[in-house]
Design an enzyme around this catalytic site. Structure first.
Site, PDB file in Angstrom:
ATOM      1  N   ARG A   1       0.817  -1.216   0.000  1.00  0.00           N
ATOM      2  CA  ARG A   1       0.000   0.000   0.000  1.00  0.00           C
ATOM      3  C   ARG A   1       0.851   1.266   0.000  1.00  0.00           C
ATOM      4  O   ARG A   1       0.406   2.333  -0.416  1.00  0.00           O
ATOM      5  CB  ARG A   1      -1.007  -0.027   1.161  1.00  0.00           C
ATOM      6  CG  ARG A   1      -2.223  -0.855   0.791  1.00  0.00           C
ATOM      7  CD  ARG A   1      -2.958  -1.372   1.983  1.00  0.00           C
ATOM      8  NE  ARG A   1      -2.331  -2.572   2.490  1.00  0.00           N
ATOM      9  CZ  ARG A   1      -2.388  -2.987   3.733  1.00  0.00           C
ATOM     10  NH1 ARG A   1      -3.046  -2.309   4.611  1.00  0.00           N
ATOM     11  NH2 ARG A   1      -1.783  -4.095   4.097  1.00  0.00           N
TER      12      ARG A   1
ATOM     13  N   GLU B   1       4.776 -11.145  14.886  1.00  0.00           N
ATOM     14  CA  GLU B   1       4.225 -11.677  16.124  1.00  0.00           C
ATOM     15  C   GLU B   1       4.829 -13.064  16.389  1.00  0.00           C
ATOM     16  O   GLU B   1       5.236 -13.372  17.499  1.00  0.00           O
ATOM     17  CB  GLU B   1       2.708 -11.760  15.999  1.00  0.00           C
ATOM     18  CG  GLU B   1       2.015 -11.796  17.320  1.00  0.00           C
ATOM     19  CD  GLU B   1       0.508 -11.776  17.122  1.00  0.00           C
ATOM     20  OE1 GLU B   1       0.052 -11.419  16.029  1.00  0.00           O
ATOM     21  OE2 GLU B   1      -0.184 -12.140  18.086  1.00  0.00           O
TER      22      GLU B   1
HETATM   23  P1  AMP Z   1       4.317  -2.676  11.524  1.00  0.00           P
HETATM   24  O1  AMP Z   1       5.596  -3.198  10.913  1.00  0.00           O
HETATM   25  O2  AMP Z   1       3.907  -3.429  12.741  1.00  0.00           O
HETATM   26  O3  AMP Z   1       4.418  -1.171  11.778  1.00  0.00           O
HETATM   27  O4  AMP Z   1       3.166  -2.930  10.469  1.00  0.00           O
HETATM   28  C1  AMP Z   1       2.987  -2.067   9.412  1.00  0.00           C
HETATM   29  C2  AMP Z   1       2.587  -2.776   8.144  1.00  0.00           C
HETATM   30  O5  AMP Z   1       1.547  -3.732   8.368  1.00  0.00           O
HETATM   31  C3  AMP Z   1       2.063  -1.767   7.132  1.00  0.00           C
HETATM   32  O6  AMP Z   1       2.567  -2.106   5.856  1.00  0.00           O
HETATM   33  C4  AMP Z   1       0.559  -1.903   7.225  1.00  0.00           C
HETATM   34  O7  AMP Z   1      -0.014  -1.795   5.944  1.00  0.00           O
HETATM   35  C5  AMP Z   1       0.303  -3.266   7.832  1.00  0.00           C
HETATM   36  N1  AMP Z   1      -0.656  -3.221   8.968  1.00  0.00           N
HETATM   37  C6  AMP Z   1      -0.366  -3.482  10.273  1.00  0.00           C
HETATM   38  N2  AMP Z   1      -1.451  -3.374  11.041  1.00  0.00           N
HETATM   39  C7  AMP Z   1      -2.473  -3.029  10.225  1.00  0.00           C
HETATM   40  C8  AMP Z   1      -3.872  -2.731  10.422  1.00  0.00           C
HETATM   41  N3  AMP Z   1      -4.452  -2.779  11.638  1.00  0.00           N
HETATM   42  N4  AMP Z   1      -4.609  -2.381   9.344  1.00  0.00           N
HETATM   43  C9  AMP Z   1      -4.039  -2.327   8.121  1.00  0.00           C
HETATM   44  N5  AMP Z   1      -2.752  -2.574   7.866  1.00  0.00           N
HETATM   45  C10 AMP Z   1      -1.959  -2.927   8.900  1.00  0.00           C
END
Ligand code: AMP
Length: 177
Positions: free
Chosen positions: A64, A101
């Site tokens: 995205r 996770e």
């Molecule tokens: P993080 O590495 O934990 O910051 O996760 C970020 C990535 O996971 C991004 O590319 C987001 O598009 C996706 N992502 C994580 N949580 C969500 C959520 N609740 N809704 C949509 N996309 C998420």
């Protein structure tokens, strides 16, 4: 007016419970992409918030981050560089791992995509734990380039992902408590 644009953006993000698995509230940006006024407002807000930052390229995180990043690159008049999940980029790559996770994942960048002297803005739709963004920072550094700022459409504030990116500049358009 800024507030009206933010209200429009917020109204075009759909919450989908239990996707991709139970307990996750997925922030779906497809209604925002489908509304050209909202999408343009989003890119406009990103560009305004970056005002004064001199950058040579936009780095978008799969998948995205590609949509928002490519549009922002066009608006700023700079090139676009994709950061992709493991095994997707065809030429020689640098790799950085990050925690999931359960287990670990990795992202890659083409080794010749950036070099010393490049100052980039990293774009994604959402920051949660900040793991993906932090790994992307490492990739930019492996290329010998530097990150001027991160820009996210959404920030899940409670997960404190932005703290992981310190001392970099982090811009978030919509914060969710
Ligand atoms: P993080 O590495 O934990 O910051 O996760 C970020 C990535 O996971 C991004 O590319 C987001 O598009 C996706 N992502 C994580 N949580 C969500 C959520 N609740 N809704 C949509 N996309 C998420």
């Amino acid at each position: 007016m800024t507030d009206a644009r933010l209200r429009l953006l917020r109204s075009r993000i759909r919450d989908v419970p239990d996707f991709p698995k139970e307990g996750i509230l997925f922030k779906d940006i497809t209604p925002l992409l489908a509304d050209v006024k909202a999408f343009r407002a989003c890119i406009e807000l990103m560009a305004e918030r970056l005002d004064g930052e001199s950058v040579t390229a936009i780095v978008g995180i799969e998948s995205r981050g590609f949509m928002f990043g490519a549009a922002l690159a066009d608006k700023l008049g700079v090139g676009f560089v994709p950061v992709r999940k493991l095994g997707k980029l065809p030429a020689a790559t640098y790799r950085a791992e990050y925690d999931l996770e359960y287990g670990r994942d990795a992202v890659e960048i083409h080794q010749d995509a950036l070099g010393p002297g490049d100052r980039v803005v990293v774009v994604d739709d959402l920051i949660a734990t900040g793991g993906t963004a932090k790994a992307t920072d490492e990739l930019v550094q492996q290329c010998g380039a530097e990150v001027a700022a991160f820009v996210f459409v959404m920030n899940l504030v409670g997960l404190e992902g932005t703290a992981k990116l310190a001392p970099r500049r982090v811009i978030t358009i919509l914060d969710y408590e």
